[in-house]
Structure formats: structure tokens, C-alpha cells
Design an enzyme around this catalytic site. Structure first.
Site, PDB file in Angstrom:
ATOM      1  NE  ARG A 224      -5.319  40.577  -6.170  1.00  0.00           N
ATOM      2  CZ  ARG A 224      -5.257  39.680  -5.175  1.00  0.00           C
ATOM      3  NH1 ARG A 224      -6.338  39.015  -4.823  1.00  0.00           N
ATOM      4  NH2 ARG A 224      -4.126  39.469  -4.535  1.00  0.00           N
ATOM      5  CG  HIS A 272      -9.856  40.544  -0.849  1.00  0.00           C
ATOM      6  ND1 HIS A 272      -9.205  41.327  -1.783  1.00  0.00           N
ATOM      7  CD2 HIS A 272      -9.153  39.388  -0.805  1.00  0.00           C
ATOM      8  CE1 HIS A 272      -8.165  40.681  -2.262  1.00  0.00           C
ATOM      9  NE2 HIS A 272      -8.108  39.496  -1.681  1.00  0.00           N
TER      10      HIS A 272
HETATM   11  P1  NDP Z   1      -0.982  30.379  -9.293  1.00  0.00           P
HETATM   12  O1  NDP Z   1       0.072  31.305  -9.780  1.00  0.00           O
HETATM   13  O2  NDP Z   1      -0.555  29.156  -8.525  1.00  0.00           O
HETATM   14  O3  NDP Z   1      -1.880  29.874 -10.512  1.00  0.00           O
HETATM   15  C1  NDP Z   1      -2.293  30.717 -11.514  1.00  0.00           C
HETATM   16  C2  NDP Z   1      -3.055  29.922 -12.556  1.00  0.00           C
HETATM   17  O4  NDP Z   1      -3.572  30.823 -13.533  1.00  0.00           O
HETATM   18  C3  NDP Z   1      -2.182  28.915 -13.301  1.00  0.00           C
HETATM   19  O5  NDP Z   1      -2.884  27.738 -13.563  1.00  0.00           O
HETATM   20  C4  NDP Z   1      -1.883  29.649 -14.599  1.00  0.00           C
HETATM   21  O6  NDP Z   1      -1.621  28.823 -15.717  1.00  0.00           O
HETATM   22  C5  NDP Z   1      -3.175  30.390 -14.819  1.00  0.00           C
HETATM   23  N1  NDP Z   1      -2.979  31.529 -15.721  1.00  0.00           N
HETATM   24  C6  NDP Z   1      -2.178  32.606 -15.553  1.00  0.00           C
HETATM   25  N2  NDP Z   1      -2.246  33.420 -16.632  1.00  0.00           N
HETATM   26  C7  NDP Z   1      -3.102  32.827 -17.496  1.00  0.00           C
HETATM   27  C8  NDP Z   1      -3.556  33.156 -18.792  1.00  0.00           C
HETATM   28  N3  NDP Z   1      -3.144  34.243 -19.423  1.00  0.00           N
HETATM   29  N4  NDP Z   1      -4.417  32.307 -19.390  1.00  0.00           N
HETATM   30  C9  NDP Z   1      -4.834  31.175 -18.767  1.00  0.00           C
HETATM   31  N5  NDP Z   1      -4.418  30.804 -17.524  1.00  0.00           N
HETATM   32  C10 NDP Z   1      -3.577  31.626 -16.912  1.00  0.00           C
HETATM   33  O7  NDP Z   1      -1.982  31.264  -8.416  1.00  0.00           O
HETATM   34  P2  NDP Z   1      -2.856  30.819  -7.162  1.00  0.00           P
HETATM   35  O8  NDP Z   1      -3.687  29.672  -7.547  1.00  0.00           O
HETATM   36  O9  NDP Z   1      -2.021  30.672  -5.949  1.00  0.00           O
HETATM   37  O10 NDP Z   1      -3.730  32.148  -6.920  1.00  0.00           O
HETATM   38  C11 NDP Z   1      -4.545  32.695  -7.932  1.00  0.00           C
HETATM   39  C12 NDP Z   1      -5.015  34.077  -7.535  1.00  0.00           C
HETATM   40  O11 NDP Z   1      -6.001  33.995  -6.498  1.00  0.00           O
HETATM   41  C13 NDP Z   1      -3.951  34.991  -6.925  1.00  0.00           C
HETATM   42  O12 NDP Z   1      -3.166  35.591  -7.933  1.00  0.00           O
HETATM   43  C14 NDP Z   1      -4.792  36.011  -6.177  1.00  0.00           C
HETATM   44  O13 NDP Z   1      -5.067  37.104  -7.020  1.00  0.00           O
HETATM   45  C15 NDP Z   1      -6.073  35.266  -5.863  1.00  0.00           C
HETATM   46  N6  NDP Z   1      -6.257  35.037  -4.426  1.00  0.00           N
HETATM   47  C16 NDP Z   1      -7.388  35.555  -3.814  1.00  0.00           C
HETATM   48  C17 NDP Z   1      -7.622  35.331  -2.494  1.00  0.00           C
HETATM   49  C18 NDP Z   1      -8.850  35.830  -1.849  1.00  0.00           C
HETATM   50  O14 NDP Z   1      -8.975  35.752  -0.614  1.00  0.00           O
HETATM   51  N7  NDP Z   1      -9.824  36.338  -2.581  1.00  0.00           N
HETATM   52  C19 NDP Z   1      -6.675  34.564  -1.651  1.00  0.00           C
HETATM   53  C20 NDP Z   1      -5.534  34.060  -2.393  1.00  0.00           C
HETATM   54  C21 NDP Z   1      -5.350  34.297  -3.720  1.00  0.00           C
HETATM   55  P3  NDP Z   1      -0.363  27.802 -15.734  1.00  0.00           P
HETATM   56  O15 NDP Z   1      -0.749  26.689 -14.767  1.00  0.00           O
HETATM   57  O16 NDP Z   1      -0.301  27.344 -17.123  1.00  0.00           O
HETATM   58  O17 NDP Z   1       0.823  28.575 -15.262  1.00  0.00           O
HETATM   59  C1  OXD Z   2      -4.042  36.922  -1.833  1.00  0.00           C
HETATM   60  C2  OXD Z   2      -5.309  37.504  -1.389  1.00  0.00           C
HETATM   61  O1  OXD Z   2      -3.578  37.252  -2.925  1.00  0.00           O
HETATM   62  O2  OXD Z   2      -5.666  37.328  -0.209  1.00  0.00           O
HETATM   63  O3  OXD Z   2      -3.464  36.106  -1.071  1.00  0.00           O
HETATM   64  O4  OXD Z   2      -5.997  38.137  -2.180  1.00  0.00           O
END
Ligand code: NDP
Ligand code: OXD
Length: 309
Positions: A224, A272
Site C-alpha cells: 500500500r 496498482h
Molecule cells: P497476509 O495477511 O497473509 O500477511 C501479512 C503479513 O504481514 C504477515 O506475515 C504478518 O505477520 C505481517 N505483518 C502484519 N503486521 C505486521 C507488523 N506490525 N510487523 C511485522 N509484520 C507484520 O497478507 P497478504 O500476504 O495476503 O497481503 C499483503 C498485502 O498485500 C495486502 O494487505 C495488500 O495490501 C497488498 N496487496 C497488494 C496487491 C497489489 O496488486 N498491489 C494485491 C494483493 C495484495 P504474521 O505472519 O506474523 O501474521
Molecule cells: C488487494 C489489492 O488488496 O489488489 O488485493 O491491492
């Protein structure tokens, strides 16, 4: 009972058709054309939806049309007891792996420099570093971070990861929490942000943290825009501490035409699109969630509203 499709700036018709195919018995209405708010059981959301949530007395779940749920957590007067479910569409992983590998390889093999050289008709060889001598740090080791980590491991990179809780992933040097962040940053030559946007991760890539990366490091942000302080990144790109950035997400989207990132020689901008949601597989995932919800089964991909992801 019905599902309301309230995805801002996303054409409704293909989605309604795909969802109706999976859910023939569910009425699907497109916001704001909802006949009876009492009938709405599910709200499928994306973008900045502006509705008075107190007017949906029978809402069972908020469903996100993406993996991120920051847009739902930001809704005013969101009833806290209603579950939020993020999209568990496997095609997101495929798209993200492609985006991350492409950009890591581009920086790793100096293609940024070769593109510049071509514009100057320069025939100059750049050094080739072995992937085992190139460290790539994944911020976030969730559904997307983990598949990207494994794909990078398969290419022979030295992979580091940072997550909130400690975990083990074969061949990945995992750091966790606030105490692990410094060690993680100081060793990551290419950093890939795949964190959810939460109160703890907002602005995490600020000047102080970006400066901890080794000099000449590269930044890839596919999570993001709110994770990066754009002005700090620009400053460090200009003074050379950051060697380049591949940015897919921005504080303001679409990225305003006057934003300096558009024309910065060390920055690539994509709109995006790192991982686009696939209509068919997403509709399947959404229908599974609705099935579980209606049958009292445990929901997959449920969000912890306190942690914000
Ligand atoms: P998940 O919820 O599966 O994973 C999130 C990860 O971030 C976990 O490993 C989590 O730790 C870690 N995390 C969360 N908070 C913290 C913190 N405070 N400190 C350290 N680590 C932290 O999310 P996804 O992998 O599915 O997606 C991640 C993001 O990607 C989405 O939220 C979205 O914003 C973005 N996205 C963007 C897209 C694009 O096209 N640009 C498409 C899809 C997603 P833990 O494992 O310990 O819980
Ligand atoms: C998502 C994205 O969150 O596309 O899936 O950003």
C-alpha cells in the site's frame, strides 16, 4: 436475502455475472440500487465506500474484493461484531510472484542501468552478482510474502523475511517484531514490501528506516502507498542511498500527474496491478465464504480487526 456489490470504480456487470453463476440463489444488487437494506446479508467492498452502515441491520459479513482490508477497517461506524473476510484468491499469489520476480531481477541484473545506457547509446558491461550474494528482504511473510520468498529461494537468492510473529520458512532468514526490524533492514539489499496497511505498519518505510538499508539498496512496494513516506524516499533516491524503486501502490491513487515519482529516473510506476484479482477464481472464493457463513462453518481468511489484517 441479498449481497450488495459496492466496489468503487470497478465495473459491476462482469462481477455480478460471475458471482451469480456461483451463487444462483442469492440476489445481487449493485450499490446504491438496493431495494431493501434489511435484506442485505453480505457487502462485497472495494475502495472508499460511503454508506451509513447503521442502516444494514442484517449484515452477516463484510467481504473484501482484495487481499487488503484497510478500506473496510477505515469505514465510519463499522459495527465491530460483523466479521471481515479478505479475498483468498490463489491467482493473487501467481500475479504477485511474477511482479516481485520481475522487479527483483531487474534491479539485481542492472536492467535499470542498461535502459538508461540504451537511451544514451552506451555499450557498457555492468558487473553480474551471483544471486546467492544478493539479499532480498520480504517485509510480510503472509500468503503473498511466503510464495514470493519460495520463488526467490528457487532462483538462488539470499532471502530474508520480516513478520509480526516468529516463524520458520525453509532457507529464509526470518526476523520478527520491532526487535527484529533493524537486523532485517540492515541486511536487505532489495526490499519488497508485502505488509498489510495497519496502524503499526503505516509509514514504516520512512527516512529513518530506509537509511538502515545498505547504501544503494532497491525498494519494491506492492503493498500500500501508506507504507512509504514518498518525500523521504525521493530524498534518499536523490542522495543515492536508495538506488531505485519499483512502486505499484501510492498514497493517492491514481497517482496525481504532478507527482514527482512519475518522472524520477530511478523510479518505475505501475498502476496498482501487481496482482489483479481473477474474476472466476475470486467469485469461487467469495461463494465459499458465503456458504460457510450461512452454514455456521468456520470462515477462512477472517480478519483480526485489532491487528488490522
Ligand atoms: P497476509 O495477511 O497473509 O500477511 C501479512 C503479513 O504481514 C504477515 O506475515 C504478518 O505477520 C505481517 N505483518 C502484519 N503486521 C505486521 C507488523 N506490525 N510487523 C511485522 N509484520 C507484520 O497478507 P497478504 O500476504 O495476503 O497481503 C499483503 C498485502 O498485500 C495486502 O494487505 C495488500 O495490501 C497488498 N496487496 C497488494 C496487491 C497489489 O496488486 N498491489 C494485491 C494483493 C495484495 P504474521 O505472519 O506474523 O501474521
Ligand atoms: C488487494 C489489492 O488488496 O489488489 O488485493 O491491492
Amino acid at each position: 436475502m441479498s449481497l450488495v456489490f459496492a466496489c468503487v470504480d470497478i465495473p459491476a456487470e462482469p462481477w455480478v455475472n460471475a458471482l451469480q453463476k456461483e451463487l444462483p440463489d442469492l440476489e445481487i444488487e449493485v450499490w446504491p440500487n438496493v431495494k431493501n437494506l434489511d435484506e442485505v446479508e453480505f457487502a462485497l467492498l472495494w475502495g472508499n465506500w460511503n454508506a451509513d452502515l447503521t442502516r444494514f441491520p442484517n449484515l452477516q459479513a463484510f467481504l473484501s474484493l482484495g487481499a487488503g482490508v484497510d478500506h473496510i477497517l477505515a469505514l465510519d461506524h463499522r459495527p465491530p461484531h460483523i466479521p471481515i473476510v479478505r479475498l483468498g484468491d490463489p491467482s493473487l499469489q501467481t500475479g504477485m510472484v511474477e511482479f516481485v520476480l520481475y522487479n527483483v531481477l531487474r534491479f539485481h541484473r542492472n536492467f535499470q542501468k542498461y535502459e538508461k545506457q540504451q537511451s544514451e547509446t552506451l555499450w557498457v558491461e555492468q558487473p553480474q552478482v551471483s544471486p546467492s550474494n544478493r539479499s532480498v528482504g520480504l517485509m510480510g511473510l503472509g500468503s503473498l510474502g511466503t510464495v514470493c520468498a519460495n520463488a526467490l529461494i528457487n532462483l538462488g537468492f539470499d532471502v530474508l523475511g520480516w513478520s509480526r510473529r516468529d516463524k520458520e520458512i525453509d532457507k529464509v532468514r526470518v526476523f520478527s517484531g520491532g526487535q527484529g526490524l533493524n537486523k532485517f533492514l540492515t541486511q536487505s539489499e532489495i526490499i519488497v514490501c508485502l505488509l498489510p496497511l495497519t496502524r503499526k505498519t503505516k509509514n514504516i518505510l520512512n527516512e529513518e528506516n530506509l537509511k538502515k538499508l545498505p547504501p544503494g539498496s532497491f525498494v519494491i512496494n506492492a503493498a500500500r502507498g501508506g507504507h512509504i513516506v514518498e518525500s523521504d524516499l525521493l530524498k534518499l533516491l536523490d542522495d543515492g542511498h536508495i538506488g531505485g524503486a519499483a512502486l505499484d501502490v501510492f498514497e493517492m491513487e491514481p497517482l496525481p500527474k504532478k507527482n514527482l515519482l512519475w518522472s524520477h529516473p530511478k523510479v518505475t510506476v505501475t498502476p496498482h496491478v501487481a496482482a489483479l484479482v481473477n474474476l472466476e477464481s475470486a467469485a469461487k472464493a467469495i461463494s465459499e465464504t458465503i456458504y460457510c457463513c450461512r452454514n455456521g462453518l468456520p470462515l477462512k481468511n477472517i480478519v483480526d480487526p485489532i491487528e488490522g489484517y
